[in-house]
Design a protein around this motif. Structure first.
Motif, PDB file in Angstrom:
ATOM      1  N   TRP A  84       0.827  -1.200   0.000  1.00 19.28           N
ATOM      2  CA  TRP A  84       0.000   0.000   0.000  1.00 19.28           C
ATOM      3  C   TRP A  84       0.865   1.255   0.000  1.00 19.28           C
ATOM      4  O   TRP A  84       0.604   2.209  -0.752  1.00 19.28           O
ATOM      5  N   ASN A 137      -0.275   6.112  -6.796  1.00 18.99           N
ATOM      6  CA  ASN A 137      -1.281   5.069  -7.071  1.00 18.99           C
ATOM      7  C   ASN A 137      -1.020   4.320  -8.373  1.00 18.99           C
ATOM      8  O   ASN A 137      -1.923   3.687  -8.916  1.00 18.99           O
ATOM      9  N   TRP A 156       2.424   1.922  -3.325  1.00 19.41           N
ATOM     10  CA  TRP A 156       1.353   2.364  -4.221  1.00 19.41           C
ATOM     11  C   TRP A 156       1.053   3.842  -4.001  1.00 19.41           C
ATOM     12  O   TRP A 156       0.890   4.615  -4.947  1.00 19.41           O
ATOM     13  N   GLU A 157       0.986   4.266  -2.720  1.00 15.84           N
ATOM     14  CA  GLU A 157       0.723   5.660  -2.395  1.00 15.84           C
ATOM     15  C   GLU A 157       1.870   6.558  -2.850  1.00 15.84           C
ATOM     16  O   GLU A 157       1.645   7.615  -3.461  1.00 15.84           O
ATOM     17  N   TRP A 198      -0.785  -6.556  -2.620  1.00 17.26           N
ATOM     18  CA  TRP A 198      -0.110  -5.796  -1.578  1.00 17.26           C
ATOM     19  C   TRP A 198       0.437  -6.756  -0.533  1.00 17.26           C
ATOM     20  O   TRP A 198      -0.325  -7.472   0.150  1.00 17.26           O
TER      21      TRP A 198
END
Length: 277
Positions: free
Chosen positions: A104, A112, A107-108, A123
């Motif tokens: 996560w 994204n 990804w952030e 994840w």
């Protein structure tokens, strides 16, 4: 001196496990740094990091000489530095059946990942695992790192550990294995690189740091591959662990300064003059 780095071909460090080698600065600077990645062959091939975009053509050529893009099932991204995800979009586009193992937080931090749809992601954070090729792969953060998203990858079948930036060391030229380095040069280069890449080592609590080294040492690693150094195999794995243990509380060394930059620039100018440009 040449601006185009020499070609270093993939090297097999364990059965069906290959380090895809590249270097930065070789032939230009007094010392070079590896920009490696890795691939694991099998029923479900795994791409481990995707190298730097500056080496894209060579990287893709090397990668797809080892695995068919249609067969690749997993792409593991150790962290969100550009020299580790530089060819991620190209690999995911070429490998339509691949799932990206990220987290996560990655990804952030990578906005994204707008070019990769969520259904192609898995994840897995530090300590998580996934199954492939009939065995378990564990995402284990190395004791030394420069990004908060870092996770190494441990293959329980071969004992290979992808350490991301950990155990990095500068080299005079592209080098497949630390066996080829002078022992003192290896130790000095390793120490300098770790402290510069992870300056928090100078203020870390030694007892807690040693527990993080224990966590990796207890994996009984047979070979270490990293993005920025030669492979570590055989008896050198234990040597590498001992070197790692001594880093806590060490002062961060001063990095190369203007004199080295002047040497690089002068070499490039001399090279251009010799070529008649």
């Amino acid at each position: 001196m040449h601006t185009n780095p020499p070609r270093h071909h993939p090297v097999e460090i364990a059965p069906d496990t290959f380090v895809i080698q590249a270097t930065q600065g070789e032939g230009v600077a007094p010392m070079a740094v590896h920009l490696n990645s890795m691939v694991i062959r099998g029923r479900e091939p795994i791409v481990v990091d995707t190298g730097a975009a500056t080496h894209r053509d060579r990287y893709l050529e090397d990668l797809f000489s080892l695995v068919d893009p249609e067969d690749v099932r997993w792409v593991f991204l150790s962290h969100d530095d550009a020299d580790h995800y530089g060819n991620l979009d190209a690999v995911m586009a070429a490998c339509p059946h691949a799932t990206l193992v990220t987290s996560w937080f990655q990804w952030e931090r990578m906005e994204n990942m707008p070019t990769i749809p969520p259904f192609r992601l898995r994840w897995i954070d530090d300590g998580g695992t996934f199954e492939a090729n009939g065995r378990t792969y564990a995402a284990i953060r190395p004791p030394v790192y420069d990004s908060p998203t870092t996770r190494g990858l441990y293959d329980t079948g071969t004992g290979v550990y992808w350490a991301s930036d950990c155990w990095a060391t500068p080299v005079a030229r592209g080098t497949a294995n630390v066996d080829e380095l002078d022992a003192a040069d290896w130790r000095d280069g390793f120490t300098m690189f770790q402290l510069m890449n992870s300056p928090w080592l100078s203020v870390v609590d030694d007892a807690r740091y040693q527990r993080s080294v224990d966590r990796v040492a207890d994996l009984h690693i047979r070979a270490i591959a990293s993005a920025h150094g030669p492979a570590i195999t055989g008896g050198n794995v234990a040597v590498a662990m001992d070197m790692l243990r001594g880093l806590a509380g060490m002062d961060v060394p001063e990095g190369p300064g203007q004199p080295m930059l002047d040497e690089i620039v002068n070499g490039l100018l001399a090279d251009a003059a010799a070529d008649g440009r």
